[in-house]
Design an enzyme around this catalytic site. Structure first.
Site, mmCIF file in Angstrom:
data_model
loop_
_atom_site.group_PDB
_atom_site.id
_atom_site.type_symbol
_atom_site.label_atom_id
_atom_site.label_comp_id
_atom_site.label_asym_id
_atom_site.label_seq_id
_atom_site.Cartn_x
_atom_site.Cartn_y
_atom_site.Cartn_z
ATOM 1 N N GLY A 123 23.995 56.817 -36.408
ATOM 2 C CA GLY A 123 24.849 57.992 -36.478
ATOM 3 C C GLY A 123 25.536 58.242 -35.147
ATOM 4 C CB THR A 143 23.703 62.176 -31.956
ATOM 5 O OG1 THR A 143 24.656 63.172 -32.292
ATOM 6 C CG2 THR A 143 22.909 62.644 -30.755
ATOM 7 C CD GLU A 166 29.215 57.142 -36.393
ATOM 8 O OE1 GLU A 166 29.892 57.966 -35.732
ATOM 9 O OE2 GLU A 166 28.609 57.450 -37.420
#
Length: 539
Positions: A271, A273, A313
């Site tokens: 994700g 974070t 990501e």
């Protein structure tokens, strides 16, 4: 492109891999209370088996005791969710005290890892009666086994291109469940059931697991497996007890899967974070894959998860942090995961949807990874938003381009076409839908392209609001790029509605895509308006 607060956390996962091809099931027929053995994995020198007890009677079953023999050369090494004892080749499995009674029509599964190739059990009885009902315990003949290639490591299932997880033509409906939803949002696994969403989903992505030190790690142990649920909060109306070995979201997902046997649950790692650790993971993909396997296959929850999802990501590009692992890093990580988890596990990925020339899709070898992925989810949302506080206002999830779009290649079709052009099969691509809107304030222009002074107020985060709120507080008044927008006072919002989702599902079908996925379940209405639109549109 995901919101930092909403794609922040996760959990240690388990991949109880369900065979994706034709399961080797030794079903003992049908009766009042029956038992079946299903080969989940088989790598020649070892195997994993799921044992399912089904109560076909009209009364609750307070306890059960299964006795069976295993053919010579096959033994049970480890087991979970049942107490198992052995005398020679004879095994006795009894219900755990925490499991509770088995209601009429309900099923319960436990599992074991065995040595040697899978072979069907013999002389199976449950509570003294034949496992398949009737009056005489059956004697089964073990099916032939297949020896893996000699090049395969003896303890690892052979890596192969995964077969489809659904029949040809079947459309996947995949939704994220966020672990932190159990806090402020007060959204629990039970809501997936009460909203009617569980019946419409094919797969749940559990977000997120962390990547600390280049390893898969538990993100929130309390939400994941420690939180105690009351009867009113629990999926099945049964409260957790103080001494049961598994609680939290994991146990609730286990219960949900028993209620909806078609559902698969995939543990999502990373994700926005928690993607920083992927850089270190790429330096030793084998060690990373081993850590993920150990976490996902933890005996406490080995039946909950059916696979692993990688949400990096972004490889060889920048997200919250920047990665410079090179164009092959993503492909190498996925290859290592497939090798470790085996061909029958689900291995999926959520990836960038940047369709611009020289953008994030172009700097990593997503096509090279595709052979080892069951499907790929380009995140076709969050293209535009109040992270550019002065605007221009633009829909965050446009399907197509339109005059004045702020960035070339920032729309869903651009990403899909680019990925297809690189050789990724259309049926391995899922279209992404956001169950939320992005908005600005200080806007005077009704249509897209206006200036703003900053993010619009949101319940949990500025500039973001759930569909279930926006449909009432700022109803859509127009569409642009195949998605909806609305101006309410000085606030301007863009989001998908059942109508625009229907258009996107028509696009997905026309493109031959494998279905759709969405972020995330708690943004929908209490009766599942948006997931109903996805399911109906894919029809």
């Amino acid at each position: 492109m995901k919101r930092s607060l909403r794609r922040a956390l996760w959990v240690g996962a388990v991949v109880a891999v369900t065979v994706a091809t034709v399961p080797m099931a030794s079903a003992f027929g049908a009766g009042s209370v029956t038992t079946s053995f299903t080969r989940v994995q088989d790598w020649g020198t070892g195997h994993e088996t799921r044992v399912t007890i089904t109560n076909g009677s009209d009364a609750s079953v307070s306890t059960w005791r299964i006795e069976f023999d295993l053919p010579s050369g096959t033994t049970i090494g480890s087991f979970w969710d049942a107490d198992v004892t052995r005398t020679g080749n004879h095994y006795v499995a009894v219900k755990k005290s925490w499991a509770g009674p088995l209601a009429p029509g309900a099923s319960f599964s436990w599992g074991y890892n065995g040595t040697g190739a899978y072979r069907a059990p013999l002389n199976c009885t449950i509570n003294g009666a034949p496992c398949g009902g009737g009056t005489t315990p059956p004697t089964t003949t073990a099916p032939p086994t297949t020896t893996p290639p000699t090049t395969t490591p003896p303890t690892t299932p052979p890596p192969t291109t995964p077969p489809p997880t659904t029949p040809p033509g079947a459309q996947k409906v995949v939704g994220y469940f966020v672990q932190w939803g159990v806090y402020q949002r007060n959204y629990h696994v039970r809501n997936i059931h009460t909203s009617g969403s569980a019946a419409k989903l094919t797969h749940i992505l559990y977000a997120f697991g962390n990547t600390t030190g280049g390893r898969c790690t538990i993100g929130d142990s309390y939400a994941d497996y420690e939180k105690a649920y009351t009867a009113a909060e629990s999926v099945d109306g049964v409260a957790d007890t103080w001494d049961q070995p598994l609680r939290g979201n994991f146990n609730q997902l286990r219960k949900l899967k028993r209620m909806y046997p078609h559902l698969k649950v995939i543990y999502s790692i990373g994700g926005w974070t928690w993607s920083g650790g992927f850089t270190q993971a790429a330096q030793n993909p084998t060690a990373f894959a081993e850590s993920c396997y150990n976490m996902v296959k933890d005996p406490r929850w080995a039946d909950v998860f059916d696979g692993i999802d990688i949400d990096w990501e972004y490889p060889n590009a920048c997200g919250l942090t920047c990665d410079s692992s090179g164009p092959n890093a993503f492909k190498n990580v996925i290859s290592a995961l497939r090798t470790r988890f085996g061909s029958s596990a689900l291995v999926t990925a959520a990836i960038t949807a940047d369709g611009s020339n020289g953008g994030k899709i172009d700097v990593a070898d997503y096509a090279g990874a595709a052979a080892n992925l069951n499907w790929i989810m380009p995140m076709t949302y969050d293209y535009f938003g109040a992270f550019a506080p002065q605007g221009p206002t633009a829909p965050h999830s446009p399907l197509t381009s339109y005059t004045g779009i702020p960035q070339q290649g920032f729309w869903s079709d651009a990403a899909i076409q680019k990925l297809k052009s690189k050789g990724i099969p259309a049926n391995k691509l899922l279209l992404g839908i956001g169950f939320y809107g992005r908005g600005w304030t200080g806007v005077t222009q009704t249509t897209a392209g206006g200036t703003a002074t900053g993010p619009a107020p949101g319940t949990y985060e500025q500039g973001i609001e759930d569909y279930k709120v926006l449909k009432n507080t700022c109803p859509a008044t127009g569409t642009v790029g195949g998605t909806a927008y609305a101006k309410c006072g000085s606030n301007w919002w863009s989001y998908d509605t059942p109508s625009t989702i229907n258009g996107k599902m028509t696009y997905a079908k026309n493109q031959g895509l494998g279905g759709a996925f969405f972020w995330e379940l708690s943004g929908d209405t209490s009766n599942g308006e948006l997931i109903s639109a996805i399911k109906g549109g894919l029809g």
